[in-house]
Motif scaffolding. Structure first.
Motif, mmCIF file in Angstrom:
data_model
loop_
_atom_site.group_PDB
_atom_site.id
_atom_site.type_symbol
_atom_site.label_atom_id
_atom_site.label_comp_id
_atom_site.label_asym_id
_atom_site.label_seq_id
_atom_site.Cartn_x
_atom_site.Cartn_y
_atom_site.Cartn_z
ATOM 1 N N ALA A 161 -8.708 -2.003 31.544
ATOM 2 C CA ALA A 161 -9.121 -0.737 32.146
ATOM 3 C C ALA A 161 -10.617 -0.512 32.074
ATOM 4 N N SER A 162 -11.212 -0.850 30.955
ATOM 5 C CA SER A 162 -12.633 -0.556 30.768
ATOM 6 C C SER A 162 -13.491 -1.323 31.753
ATOM 7 N N ASN A 163 -13.231 -2.627 31.885
ATOM 8 C CA ASN A 163 -14.016 -3.434 32.816
ATOM 9 C C ASN A 163 -13.820 -2.977 34.244
ATOM 10 N N ASP A 164 -12.572 -2.608 34.581
ATOM 11 C CA ASP A 164 -12.290 -2.103 35.927
ATOM 12 C C ASP A 164 -13.108 -0.849 36.211
ATOM 13 N N PHE A 165 -13.171 0.026 35.206
ATOM 14 C CA PHE A 165 -13.897 1.282 35.380
ATOM 15 C C PHE A 165 -15.382 1.033 35.632
ATOM 16 N N LYS A 166 -15.980 0.182 34.813
ATOM 17 C CA LYS A 166 -17.401 -0.096 34.978
ATOM 18 C C LYS A 166 -17.688 -0.762 36.322
ATOM 19 N N ALA A 167 -16.782 -1.650 36.731
ATOM 20 C CA ALA A 167 -16.969 -2.312 38.024
ATOM 21 C C ALA A 167 -16.888 -1.297 39.161
ATOM 22 N N ARG A 168 -15.919 -0.375 39.079
ATOM 23 C CA ARG A 168 -15.769 0.656 40.111
ATOM 24 C C ARG A 168 -17.002 1.556 40.163
ATOM 25 N N LEU A 169 -17.470 1.936 38.983
ATOM 26 C CA LEU A 169 -18.596 2.846 38.921
ATOM 27 C C LEU A 169 -19.883 2.174 39.411
ATOM 28 N N LYS A 170 -20.038 0.902 39.054
ATOM 29 C CA LYS A 170 -21.217 0.169 39.537
ATOM 30 C C LYS A 170 -21.217 0.060 41.052
ATOM 31 N N LYS A 171 -20.002 -0.081 41.609
ATOM 32 C CA LYS A 171 -19.890 -0.193 43.064
ATOM 33 C C LYS A 171 -20.296 1.122 43.730
ATOM 34 N N LEU A 180 -22.109 3.727 42.095
ATOM 35 C CA LEU A 180 -23.465 4.076 41.675
ATOM 36 C C LEU A 180 -24.360 2.838 41.762
ATOM 37 N N SER A 181 -24.594 2.361 42.954
ATOM 38 C CA SER A 181 -25.439 1.169 43.093
ATOM 39 C C SER A 181 -26.861 1.503 42.681
ATOM 40 N N LEU A 182 -27.604 0.504 42.288
ATOM 41 C CA LEU A 182 -28.976 0.705 41.839
ATOM 42 C C LEU A 182 -29.855 1.314 42.925
ATOM 43 N N GLU A 183 -29.405 1.175 44.197
ATOM 44 C CA GLU A 183 -30.173 1.764 45.291
ATOM 45 C C GLU A 183 -30.225 3.283 45.170
ATOM 46 N N ASN A 184 -29.227 3.877 44.460
ATOM 47 C CA ASN A 184 -29.221 5.333 44.265
ATOM 48 C C ASN A 184 -30.248 5.772 43.226
ATOM 49 N N PHE A 185 -30.737 4.809 42.432
ATOM 50 C CA PHE A 185 -31.589 5.173 41.307
ATOM 51 C C PHE A 185 -33.049 5.331 41.755
ATOM 52 N N ASN A 243 -18.223 9.500 45.719
ATOM 53 C CA ASN A 243 -16.838 9.160 46.042
ATOM 54 C C ASN A 243 -16.290 8.233 44.962
ATOM 55 N N LEU A 244 -15.830 8.833 43.859
ATOM 56 C CA LEU A 244 -15.397 8.068 42.694
ATOM 57 C C LEU A 244 -13.893 7.857 42.696
ATOM 58 N N ASP A 245 -13.457 6.663 42.262
ATOM 59 C CA ASP A 245 -12.032 6.403 42.096
ATOM 60 C C ASP A 245 -11.527 7.132 40.859
ATOM 61 N N LEU A 246 -10.338 7.696 40.967
ATOM 62 C CA LEU A 246 -9.753 8.438 39.846
ATOM 63 C C LEU A 246 -8.764 7.567 39.090
ATOM 64 N N ASN A 247 -8.596 7.868 37.804
ATOM 65 C CA ASN A 247 -7.582 7.176 37.016
ATOM 66 C C ASN A 247 -6.210 7.458 37.591
ATOM 67 N N ILE A 300 -23.614 1.906 31.303
ATOM 68 C CA ILE A 300 -22.994 1.237 32.450
ATOM 69 C C ILE A 300 -23.960 0.250 33.092
ATOM 70 N N PHE A 301 -25.218 0.641 33.138
ATOM 71 C CA PHE A 301 -26.279 -0.226 33.674
ATOM 72 C C PHE A 301 -27.306 -0.459 32.564
ATOM 73 N N PRO A 302 -27.049 -1.343 31.642
ATOM 74 C CA PRO A 302 -27.968 -1.505 30.505
ATOM 75 C C PRO A 302 -29.294 -2.139 30.908
#
Length: 906
Positions: A302-312, A314-319, A331-335, A502-504
């Protein structure tokens, strides 16, 4: 300022006690920098420490209107004796004798084969101590399970007056061994230990101070806070629940050793006879449809899935530098199945005009942050009791208790607190509560991958809480770590969403908000070399220019947790301090600080205060069910263990899953037929612990037949052993599952298992297909409905809960449900294998046995027993992937109910 430093650091105070304000510029840089840090703490950080900051409580302060919160300029100093001072106090057992003091057992004791084991602590190191078994010592320990006066103990023991000195010597020895505590020993919860024992603050007594400022009046605009509940709910739905790794390992090991039994908590944590906890203490058919779901059950992270979803998302282009990210606009995926929030939690926050800046959020109880101030304020104590009442009222079948623990003298000041729950459990300290909980009274089991604690004497589920912010991972005491980890089980206690986690290792992180709630402030990474090019320190102006160029905010901070320093970009003094600070670092993150233009809190003279708020959030929904009550009170006359060769034979037969049915039909059935006159009943279960095997148990009419039948069974199995079709074979002691089924039912359950095994064996002989086996389960439910064991809605609810649980376990997705629905259509059109006369007779007996066991039983116990017995039935029916077959079976049952809304037509 000097007075505050004197309380914080006596040694440093001696260095600066004669320094006047006008002399600061002449001090050595190191001394000046230390003073600057103290002043910075007093100016910017709201951490209550000595007199550098104060606490206060606002009552009914969230209103539709806003006005300044006015507090007293003068601090109220609550003075307590510093906790480490207790180590200077000498214990005198004579005082207990003279005062007719109380004695209280160390409730961690339990009996082993030849000794009495208990938890002890020596110089901050815990050990599992043991003394030789002694009946009289046990008598004393049992007599002191609740605090008892010395004279009352002597009377209770019926000790002779002329031998009283012998008893007193023994009691003193037991105290020295930490088997007993007296009322002169410390308590960390309740009335302050020093006050309770009559210790006064003398001139040279070290003190622990808690400073308070009274709040006179004022309100916070509730519109500022209205987004918080929705923010919490969204965070709950997007952050995956991750159980503590140590707890997950414990559950796996517990199920392997104890299965679904309930055992003593202390026995379970004994590393020799149990499993310990986190290695803290050391003692002296090729069915493709099924396989695809079974594999999903084992391969989910679950943890890796969550980080992968969030990275997708919250791409670095948003930063983008200076651009705020809004969580509510992403547009976040929910548990798929979010867990509930605890009934109370804390939001640690600042208010800056129209923004709410989150410092911390979450936890298992709001009392964790508020509890430490209960020693200084009756208002805070009342507030904490309100929080505990919310938790207890929402979960009426559960008994919440506070864990009293102490070991670090220099840290335990923050552990001192009033009793704000109705019960407490004291670990290696005296207990001042009315009815102390006892460690050796606590039973533990694992049900549906959840650890359940139960008080044996009160027959109630227990739920630990710790009304303290103490970092419990510092402890190496297994039972304490387990209790604290259990606080987080099954609830979403972590609601932080740190972008740097999430983005170290990024150079920049933007601000993250939910509406006006700031969840993350901006962060910039800076390297030491930027401030010391060519090892030469920048000028203040060059430093400011560099920071301005990278977009740093007007105020910023650096450091960890509450050990932070705040800097003003326009202050030369602050920038010099920053460059001095970074000398010892390779790189640091500078974090945005948002200060208010209009402060919420002022004193009588309208002087502004930089304030941190602890906002407590509660809800009244039930999140814990009670422990299913079982009758374990009459175990004394029910034998629990049968050795090999006695009236119960127990064999473990290791073989391939597909070979197991042949062993049942060709070996076990022939053995049963050959010895039908000697065998009263029998049953089997399939297991995969340490390898796939059958567990075969036979109850004999006469114990003296045990050795003969043991040898006979080995003869039947011999060809399979020599050919390698059976890889191993053991004769074991049979330990009955009394904790699971109850001493009042264990005999009936064993007879039911025999009836069930006979039916399944008859089905295996005809090589019945899987759809027909599902149909047999459906017919069992139909028969229970016809015989009014369950009402229609009642059984539908049970099946729905079971189906949802198995679906969750297998991590089913939309495509999986589509496949299940297709299979269900095939199942409904399938012709069920007809039962012959003998099989029908066995099936009728199975239904009658279930009716006899379940009818007129208390509802909660009936539900659990039904699901347990069906679970064992499915285990016997299928030779592999049993839990996945059980998932499909329940899904098909639920579809049957959905197709037939009128229960009578089911």
């Amino acid at each position: 300022m000097k007075n505050a430093i004197a309380i914080s650091s006596g040694d440093f105070y001696e260095t600066i006690k004669d320094v006047e304000a006008q002399d600061l510029g002449n001090l050595p840089p190191r001394i000046y920098f230390t003073i600057w840090k103290y002043f910075n703490r007093a100016k910017y950080r709201s951490t209550p420490y000595g007199t550098f900051a104060s606490f206060g409580i606002l009552k009914n302060a969230i209103k539709q209107t806003e006005s300044k919160v006015k507090v007293s300029e003068e601090q109220i100093i609550h003075r307590l004796i510093d906790w480490p001072y207790r180590n200077q106090l000498e214990f005198d057992f004579e005082h207990t004798i003279q005062q007719n003091g109380y004695l209280f057992s160390n409730s961690s004791f339990y009996v082993t084969l030849n000794g009495i084991r208990y938890i002890a602590c020596s110089e901050g190191v815990f050990e599992l101590a043991e003394i030789d078994h002694d009946d009289f010592v046990m008598q004393i320990l049992n007599a002191c399970m609740q605090p008892i006066r010395l004279k009352d103990l002597i009377s209770k023991l019926q000790w002779e007056d002329e031998r009283e000195s012998e008893l007193l010597m023994l009691l003193n020895d037991m105290h020295d061994l930490q088997l007993l505590f007296t009322d002169q020993d410390p308590n960390i919860i309740g009335e302050d230990f020093f006050k309770r024992t009559g210790k006064e603050i003398a001139g040279n007594t070290p003190e622990y101070l808690i400073a308070e400022r009274k709040a006179y009046h004022g309100e916070i605009d509730q519109n500022l806070l209205k987004a918080i509940p929705n923010a919490l709910d969204l965070l709950r739905k997007i952050i995956p629940k991750e159980e503590k790794a140590a707890l997950t390992t414990f559950i796996r090991q517990f199920k392997k050793k104890f299965e679904q039994r309930e055992v003593s908590l202390l026995m379970a944590l004994d590393p020799e006879i149990g499993i310990g906890y986190d290695e803290l203490e050391q003692s002296s058919e090729g069915y493709d449809f099924i396989i695809q779901f079974n594999n999903k059950r084992n391969d989910h992270k679950a943890s890796n899935d969550f980080k992968a979803r969030l990275k997708k998302t919250l791409s670095l282009e948003n930063f983008e530098h200076g651009k705020t990210l809004f969580l509510n606009k992403l547009n976040l995926d929910l548990n798929e199945k979010p867990v509930p929030l605890p009934n109370s939690l804390s939001v640690l926050m600042h208010i800056a005009d129209d923004l709410v800046i989150i410092d911390q959020i979450g936890g298992v109880t709001a009392n964790a942050l508020a509890g430490r101030f209960s020693m200084a304020s009756d208002d805070v104590t009342d507030f904490c009791e309100e929080i505990s009442n919310v938790e207890e009222s929402a979960n009426p079948e559960v008994l919440f208790f506070d864990v009293a623990y102490m070991v670090e003298a220099n840290v335990d000041n923050i552990n001192r607190r009033k009793l704000v729950y109705n019960h407490q459990l004291s670990i290696l300290n005296y207990d001042t509560s009315a009815s102390p909980l006892l460690l050796n009274d606590i039973q533990i089991s694992v049900r549906n991958d959840q650890v359940i604690l139960r008080s044996k004497s009160l027959n109630k589920r227990l739920m630990p809480r710790m009304a303290s912010a103490y970092n419990y991972t510092r402890s190496d005491l297994a039972v304490f770590r387990l209790l604290c980890d259990l606080q987080h089980q099954g609830i979403q206690s972590s609601l932080l969403l740190p972008l740097d986690g999430i983005f170290p290792d990024l150079d920049y992180y933007p601000r993250l908000q939910y509406q006006n709630i700031v969840l993350n402030t901006q962060k910039w990474r800076v390297n030491k070399e930027a401030f010391f090019p060519g090892k030469v320190q920048l000028s203040v102006d060059a430093c400011r220019e560099f920071l301005t160029k990278i977009g740093i905010s007007g105020f910023f901070k650096t450091g960890l947790s509450d050990q932070t320093l705040c800097f003003n970009l326009s202050s030369n003094e602050d920038l010099n301090a920053l460059m001095q600070f970074i000398q010892k670092q390779k790189s640091i993150y500078l974090e945005e600080v948002i200060l208010p233009k209009q402060n919420v809190v002022v004193d009588e003279e309208s002087k502004p205060y930089l304030t941190q708020f602890i906002l407590s959030i509660t809800h009244n929904e039930r999140i814990y069910n009670g422990a299913s009550l079982i009758n374990v009170d009459s175990t004394a006359h029910v034998q629990q263990v049968f050795l090999p060769g006695k009236e119960w034979l127990y064999f473990e037969i290791f073989c391939h899953q597909q070979r197991a049915d042949e062993i049942l039909v060709s070996v076990i059935d022939q053995f049963l037929q050959a010895h039908r006159q000697a065998i009263k009943s029998w049953f089997f279960i399939r297991y995969n612990e340490n390898g796939n095997h059958l567990r075969f148990r036979a109850n004999l009419y006469h114990e003296e037949d045990g050795q003969k039948l043991n040898a006979s069974f080995a003869d039947y199995l011999f060809p399979y052993l020599t050919s390698g079709l059976v890889s191993d074979f053991y004769s074991r002691a049979y330990k009955r599952e009394i904790e699971r089924y109850g001493s009042d039912l264990i005999g009936d359950v064993e007879m039911h298992f025999s009836v069930d095994s006979n039916f399944v064996l008859s089905v295996l002989q005809s090589q019945t297909d899987s759809f027909s086996k599902y149909s047999f389960c459906a017919e069992i439910v139909a028969q229970l409905l016809q015989r009014e064991v369950f009402e229609g809605e009642e059984i539908r609810r049970i099946i729905k809960l079971a189906s949802d649980s198995f679906n969750h376990e297998h991590h089913l997705e939309a495509t999986d449900f589509k496949k299940l629905n297709q299979q269900y259509q095939s199942y409904k059109s399938h012709t069920v294998a007809p039962l012959d006369e003998y099989q029908l007779e066995c099936f009728t007996g199975l239904v009658q046995s279930l009716v006899a066991l379940l009818k007129d039983m208390e509802p909660n116990r009936k539900t659990k027993l039904f699901t347990d017995l069906i679970h064992m039935h499915v285990n016997r029916l299928f030779n592999k992937n049993q839990r996945t077959h059980e998932m499909v079976m329940y899904y098909f049952l639920l579809k049957d109910f959905q197709r037939s809304k009128a229960i009578g037509s089911y």
